[in-house]
Design a protein around this motif. Structure first.
Motif, PDB file in Angstrom:
ATOM      1  N   MET A 227       3.874  13.436   5.235  1.00  0.00           N
ATOM      2  CA  MET A 227       3.171  12.315   4.603  1.00  0.00           C
ATOM      3  C   MET A 227       2.909  11.189   5.594  1.00  0.00           C
ATOM      4  O   MET A 227       1.825  10.586   5.613  1.00  0.00           O
ATOM      5  CB  MET A 227       3.997  11.784   3.412  1.00  0.00           C
ATOM      6  CG  MET A 227       3.239  11.852   2.101  1.00  0.00           C
ATOM      7  SD  MET A 227       4.075  10.941   0.793  1.00  0.00           S
ATOM      8  CE  MET A 227       5.741  11.509   0.944  1.00  0.00           C
ATOM      9  N   ALA A 228       3.901  10.887   6.415  1.00  0.00           N
ATOM     10  CA  ALA A 228       3.740   9.838   7.420  1.00  0.00           C
ATOM     11  C   ALA A 228       2.632  10.206   8.406  1.00  0.00           C
ATOM     12  O   ALA A 228       1.840   9.341   8.827  1.00  0.00           O
ATOM     13  CB  ALA A 228       5.058   9.617   8.163  1.00  0.00           C
ATOM     14  N   THR A 229       2.554  11.475   8.766  1.00  0.00           N
ATOM     15  CA  THR A 229       1.510  11.929   9.690  1.00  0.00           C
ATOM     16  C   THR A 229       0.127  11.728   9.095  1.00  0.00           C
ATOM     17  O   THR A 229      -0.795  11.248   9.777  1.00  0.00           O
ATOM     18  CB  THR A 229       1.720  13.411  10.037  1.00  0.00           C
ATOM     19  OG1 THR A 229       3.009  13.585  10.615  1.00  0.00           O
ATOM     20  CG2 THR A 229       0.667  13.899  11.016  1.00  0.00           C
ATOM     21  N   VAL A 230      -0.029  12.067   7.833  1.00  0.00           N
ATOM     22  CA  VAL A 230      -1.326  11.888   7.163  1.00  0.00           C
ATOM     23  C   VAL A 230      -1.677  10.403   7.087  1.00  0.00           C
ATOM     24  O   VAL A 230      -2.815  10.001   7.353  1.00  0.00           O
ATOM     25  CB  VAL A 230      -1.300  12.530   5.761  1.00  0.00           C
ATOM     26  CG1 VAL A 230      -2.549  12.150   4.963  1.00  0.00           C
ATOM     27  CG2 VAL A 230      -1.182  14.042   5.874  1.00  0.00           C
ATOM     28  N   ALA A 255      -6.378   9.527   1.484  1.00  0.00           N
ATOM     29  CA  ALA A 255      -5.871  10.666   2.250  1.00  0.00           C
ATOM     30  C   ALA A 255      -4.541  11.165   1.688  1.00  0.00           C
ATOM     31  O   ALA A 255      -4.332  12.379   1.536  1.00  0.00           O
ATOM     32  CB  ALA A 255      -5.712  10.271   3.717  1.00  0.00           C
ATOM     33  N   VAL A 256      -3.625  10.249   1.360  1.00  0.00           N
ATOM     34  CA  VAL A 256      -2.321  10.657   0.822  1.00  0.00           C
ATOM     35  C   VAL A 256      -2.476  11.237  -0.584  1.00  0.00           C
ATOM     36  O   VAL A 256      -1.865  12.261  -0.923  1.00  0.00           O
ATOM     37  CB  VAL A 256      -1.348   9.458   0.826  1.00  0.00           C
ATOM     38  CG1 VAL A 256      -0.060   9.800   0.073  1.00  0.00           C
ATOM     39  CG2 VAL A 256      -1.019   9.053   2.262  1.00  0.00           C
ATOM     40  N   ALA A 257      -3.298  10.609  -1.422  1.00  0.00           N
ATOM     41  CA  ALA A 257      -3.482  11.081  -2.798  1.00  0.00           C
ATOM     42  C   ALA A 257      -4.086  12.479  -2.836  1.00  0.00           C
ATOM     43  O   ALA A 257      -3.751  13.289  -3.718  1.00  0.00           O
ATOM     44  CB  ALA A 257      -4.366  10.107  -3.565  1.00  0.00           C
ATOM     45  N   GLU A 258      -4.966  12.775  -1.893  1.00  0.00           N
ATOM     46  CA  GLU A 258      -5.622  14.086  -1.884  1.00  0.00           C
ATOM     47  C   GLU A 258      -4.706  15.202  -1.406  1.00  0.00           C
ATOM     48  O   GLU A 258      -4.934  16.368  -1.732  1.00  0.00           O
ATOM     49  CB  GLU A 258      -6.878  14.037  -1.001  1.00  0.00           C
ATOM     50  CG  GLU A 258      -8.026  13.231  -1.600  1.00  0.00           C
ATOM     51  CD  GLU A 258      -9.197  13.114  -0.650  1.00  0.00           C
ATOM     52  OE1 GLU A 258      -9.054  13.536   0.540  1.00  0.00           O
ATOM     53  OE2 GLU A 258     -10.257  12.590  -1.051  1.00  0.00           O
ATOM     54  N   GLN A 259      -3.671  14.872  -0.659  1.00  0.00           N
ATOM     55  CA  GLN A 259      -2.830  15.900  -0.057  1.00  0.00           C
ATOM     56  C   GLN A 259      -1.480  16.087  -0.735  1.00  0.00           C
ATOM     57  O   GLN A 259      -0.832  17.118  -0.537  1.00  0.00           O
ATOM     58  CB  GLN A 259      -2.589  15.558   1.423  1.00  0.00           C
ATOM     59  CG  GLN A 259      -3.846  15.522   2.271  1.00  0.00           C
ATOM     60  CD  GLN A 259      -4.549  16.860   2.318  1.00  0.00           C
ATOM     61  OE1 GLN A 259      -3.911  17.914   2.386  1.00  0.00           O
ATOM     62  NE2 GLN A 259      -5.875  16.832   2.274  1.00  0.00           N
ATOM     63  N   PHE A 260      -1.058  15.110  -1.553  1.00  0.00           N
ATOM     64  CA  PHE A 260       0.290  15.170  -2.104  1.00  0.00           C
ATOM     65  C   PHE A 260       0.276  14.929  -3.611  1.00  0.00           C
ATOM     66  O   PHE A 260      -0.712  14.434  -4.166  1.00  0.00           O
ATOM     67  CB  PHE A 260       1.188  14.143  -1.403  1.00  0.00           C
ATOM     68  CG  PHE A 260       1.322  14.376   0.078  1.00  0.00           C
ATOM     69  CD1 PHE A 260       2.264  15.273   0.574  1.00  0.00           C
ATOM     70  CD2 PHE A 260       0.487  13.719   0.975  1.00  0.00           C
ATOM     71  CE1 PHE A 260       2.367  15.503   1.936  1.00  0.00           C
ATOM     72  CE2 PHE A 260       0.591  13.947   2.330  1.00  0.00           C
ATOM     73  CZ  PHE A 260       1.528  14.849   2.817  1.00  0.00           C
ATOM     74  N   ALA A 261       1.385  15.272  -4.240  1.00  0.00           N
ATOM     75  CA  ALA A 261       1.509  15.130  -5.696  1.00  0.00           C
ATOM     76  C   ALA A 261       1.421  13.661  -6.090  1.00  0.00           C
ATOM     77  O   ALA A 261       1.677  12.764  -5.280  1.00  0.00           O
ATOM     78  CB  ALA A 261       2.843  15.721  -6.150  1.00  0.00           C
ATOM     79  N   PRO A 262       1.072  13.390  -7.372  1.00  0.00           N
ATOM     80  CA  PRO A 262       0.862  12.000  -7.812  1.00  0.00           C
ATOM     81  C   PRO A 262       2.081  11.095  -7.662  1.00  0.00           C
ATOM     82  O   PRO A 262       1.926   9.873  -7.603  1.00  0.00           O
ATOM     83  CB  PRO A 262       0.481  12.170  -9.287  1.00  0.00           C
ATOM     84  CG  PRO A 262      -0.080  13.548  -9.386  1.00  0.00           C
ATOM     85  CD  PRO A 262       0.707  14.365  -8.413  1.00  0.00           C
ATOM     86  N   ASP A 263       3.284  11.668  -7.617  1.00  0.00           N
ATOM     87  CA  ASP A 263       4.480  10.823  -7.495  1.00  0.00           C
ATOM     88  C   ASP A 263       4.883  10.576  -6.041  1.00  0.00           C
ATOM     89  O   ASP A 263       5.929   9.993  -5.778  1.00  0.00           O
ATOM     90  CB  ASP A 263       5.647  11.447  -8.258  1.00  0.00           C
ATOM     91  CG  ASP A 263       6.029  12.821  -7.726  1.00  0.00           C
ATOM     92  OD1 ASP A 263       5.208  13.432  -7.005  1.00  0.00           O
ATOM     93  OD2 ASP A 263       7.152  13.288  -8.023  1.00  0.00           O
ATOM     94  N   HIS A 264       4.058  11.010  -5.093  1.00  0.00           N
ATOM     95  CA  HIS A 264       4.356  10.797  -3.680  1.00  0.00           C
ATOM     96  C   HIS A 264       3.640   9.544  -3.189  1.00  0.00           C
ATOM     97  O   HIS A 264       2.490   9.306  -3.549  1.00  0.00           O
ATOM     98  CB  HIS A 264       3.918  12.001  -2.843  1.00  0.00           C
ATOM     99  CG  HIS A 264       4.839  13.170  -2.962  1.00  0.00           C
ATOM    100  ND1 HIS A 264       5.249  13.685  -4.172  1.00  0.00           N
ATOM    101  CD2 HIS A 264       5.442  13.943  -2.007  1.00  0.00           C
ATOM    102  CE1 HIS A 264       6.057  14.709  -3.974  1.00  0.00           C
ATOM    103  NE2 HIS A 264       6.193  14.892  -2.670  1.00  0.00           N
ATOM    104  N   LEU A 308      -0.447  -1.652  -4.721  1.00  0.00           N
ATOM    105  CA  LEU A 308       0.454  -0.515  -4.905  1.00  0.00           C
ATOM    106  C   LEU A 308       0.633   0.248  -3.599  1.00  0.00           C
ATOM    107  O   LEU A 308      -0.236   0.213  -2.717  1.00  0.00           O
ATOM    108  CB  LEU A 308      -0.106   0.427  -5.973  1.00  0.00           C
ATOM    109  CG  LEU A 308      -0.174  -0.117  -7.407  1.00  0.00           C
ATOM    110  CD1 LEU A 308      -0.864   0.899  -8.314  1.00  0.00           C
ATOM    111  CD2 LEU A 308       1.213  -0.439  -7.921  1.00  0.00           C
ATOM    112  N   PRO A 309       1.752   0.956  -3.442  1.00  0.00           N
ATOM    113  CA  PRO A 309       1.933   1.772  -2.248  1.00  0.00           C
ATOM    114  C   PRO A 309       0.797   2.772  -2.063  1.00  0.00           C
ATOM    115  O   PRO A 309       0.128   3.163  -3.024  1.00  0.00           O
ATOM    116  CB  PRO A 309       3.264   2.488  -2.505  1.00  0.00           C
ATOM    117  CG  PRO A 309       4.020   1.563  -3.403  1.00  0.00           C
ATOM    118  CD  PRO A 309       2.974   0.965  -4.298  1.00  0.00           C
ATOM    119  N   VAL A 310       0.595   3.174  -0.836  1.00  0.00           N
ATOM    120  CA  VAL A 310      -0.443   4.144  -0.502  1.00  0.00           C
ATOM    121  C   VAL A 310      -0.193   5.451  -1.252  1.00  0.00           C
ATOM    122  O   VAL A 310       0.919   5.974  -1.245  1.00  0.00           O
ATOM    123  CB  VAL A 310      -0.446   4.391   1.024  1.00  0.00           C
ATOM    124  CG1 VAL A 310      -1.342   5.556   1.389  1.00  0.00           C
ATOM    125  CG2 VAL A 310      -0.848   3.129   1.770  1.00  0.00           C
ATOM    126  N   GLY A 311      -1.236   5.957  -1.900  1.00  0.00           N
ATOM    127  CA  GLY A 311      -1.136   7.182  -2.690  1.00  0.00           C
ATOM    128  C   GLY A 311      -1.153   6.947  -4.174  1.00  0.00           C
ATOM    129  O   GLY A 311      -1.347   7.874  -4.961  1.00  0.00           O
TER     130      GLY A 311
END
Length: 399
Positions: A227-230, A255-264, A308-311
């Motif tokens: 996640m940090a890399t993205v 970028a984070v929302a597209e690659q990880f689950a909604p709670d990340h 809100l936090p990124v993602g």
């Protein structure tokens, strides 16, 4: 200028030029493992002996001899309390009188960063030798940085224990830990060095503008490192296409929302500093507020509206602004620096952080030394352990 017999400028090679040419003429095709041989030959032309290249370890506690043909080995030296460590911390040469001559320690500088120390013994030292050694050390510092991308030799030297995969990813993502320029200086520390996962930072000096981001990805291990890399990749992309500061958040969030689950999610803080005027702008996405240090004392937090936090798909953040005074420092940090999550332990707390900053700032040293000592002091106060990554970046506007 020396003039030849026919009135032409004398372009013959001088002694100093010949010595530096020993490195320069071979540098472009020099295999990394043969750096030591070229360094030994170069200082040998000054009648120097027992050369060492001492590299800073990842925990910023020791200087470790590079094991390479032509170089002298030995045990790692503590940065605190050694002559080589004093050279490293001050970025100034240190000379030590010995029975067989003078042991000279010269800082290995590269772009304002310092990778370590060059040490060599000479029979005598005068100003001419000091000047040439300083230039040799400068070339060696640049050479190590150039060759670092082609080998694992320097990485292995700097390690005292194996890294986990997440830490490997994070260290490969980082810019140089230190940058010292005429108008601005930056120093960062990443802890725990061999197990860090979700913390990272990035910076770039583009013309008269310093760009800086600090992030903290939720969780631990490979998931947090990925996640940090993205997030850092998205930050760099947005920065390089010159979008507005508040819009950078949107790039990272998407970028984070597209690659990880909604709670990340990733907490983040992005800053821009005009190094000519001292105008500092920043946006905050659920991250701890930075701290302003003026005249060696903490003036307070740079509180600001946050999104809100990124993602999490928050609103475009509001840009906050302050004008710095020459010598002002900004401390950015992740929550692991002030929180302790081990069972039965209390939070370290921001008040204690401020107390330690005020104590260390009294010493009136550069940002690299203060950042390093602050991180080590807080780690000792936590009993040499933490349940979370604890990262800090210290920025100084030099005016």
């Amino acid at each position: 200028m020396t003039v030849g017999p026919l009135g032409e400028p004398d372009r013959s090679e001088s002694f100093g030029e010949a010595i530096l040419g020993t490195i320069l003429d071979r540098a472009h095709e020099l295999p990394p493992h043969r750096v030591g041989l070229v360094v030994a030959e170069t200082v040998g032309r000054l009648s120097g002996r027992n050369p060492q290249i001492l590299l800073q370890d990842y925990q910023q506690q020791r200087l470790v001899p590079l094991l390479s043909e032509g170089l002298t080995g030995g045990e790692p030296l503590s940065i605190d309390g050694s002559d080589a460590g004093r050279c490293f911390l001050t970025s100034l040469p240190v000379e030590l009188a010995m029975t067989d001559g003078v042991r000279v320690h010269a800082p290995l500088l590269d772009g304002g960063d310092q990778t370590g120390v060059l040490a060599v013994t000479l029979d005598t030292v005068d100003d001419d030798v000091r000047r040439i050694l300083r230039r040799i050390a400068g070339l060696v510092g640049e050479l190590l940085q150039t060759k670092n991308g082609y080998t694992d030799l320097f990485f292995r030297t700097r390690r005292s224990e194996p890294m986990n995969v997440a830490a490997e990813i994070q260290w490969s993502l980082l810019p140089p830990l230190t940058m010292t320029m005429p108008r601005v200086a930056v120093a960062g520390v990443l802890e725990p060095a061999y197990d860090v996962a979700g913390d990272s930072f990035d910076y770039a000096l583009n013309g008269g503008t310093l760009h800086l981001a600090m992030i903290d990805a939720m969780g631990h291990g490979l998931d947090a490192a990925t996640m940090a890399t993205v997030a850092i990749g998205a930050y760099r992309h947005a920065r390089r296409i010159s979008v507005e500061l508040s819009e950078i958040y949107l790039f990272m969030d998407r970028a984070v929302a597209e690659q990880f689950a909604p709670d990340h999610f990733v907490t983040a803080q992005m800053l821009r500093l005009d190094t000519t005027t001292g105008r500092l702008q920043w946006v905050n996405a659920g991250h701890p507020a930075p701290v302003l240090i003026r005249k060696h004392r903490v003036m307070g937090r740079l509180d600001s509206p946050t999104t809100l936090p990124v993602g999490f798909g928050g609103a475009q953040p509001q840009v906050s602004e302050v004008t710095l005074a020459p010598g002002d420092r900004i401390l950015c940090f992740t929550d692991g620096l002030v929180e302790e999550h081990e069972s039965g332990q209390e939070q370290f707390g921001e008040d204690q952080l401020i107390d330690w900053v005020n104590q260390l700032e009294k010493t009136d040293r550069g940002v690299r030394a203060v950042a390093r000592d602050l991180s080590h002091t807080l780690r000792r106060a936590r009993g040499e352990a933490t349940s979370d990554d604890a990262t800090l970046v210290l920025v100084e506007w030099r005016g």
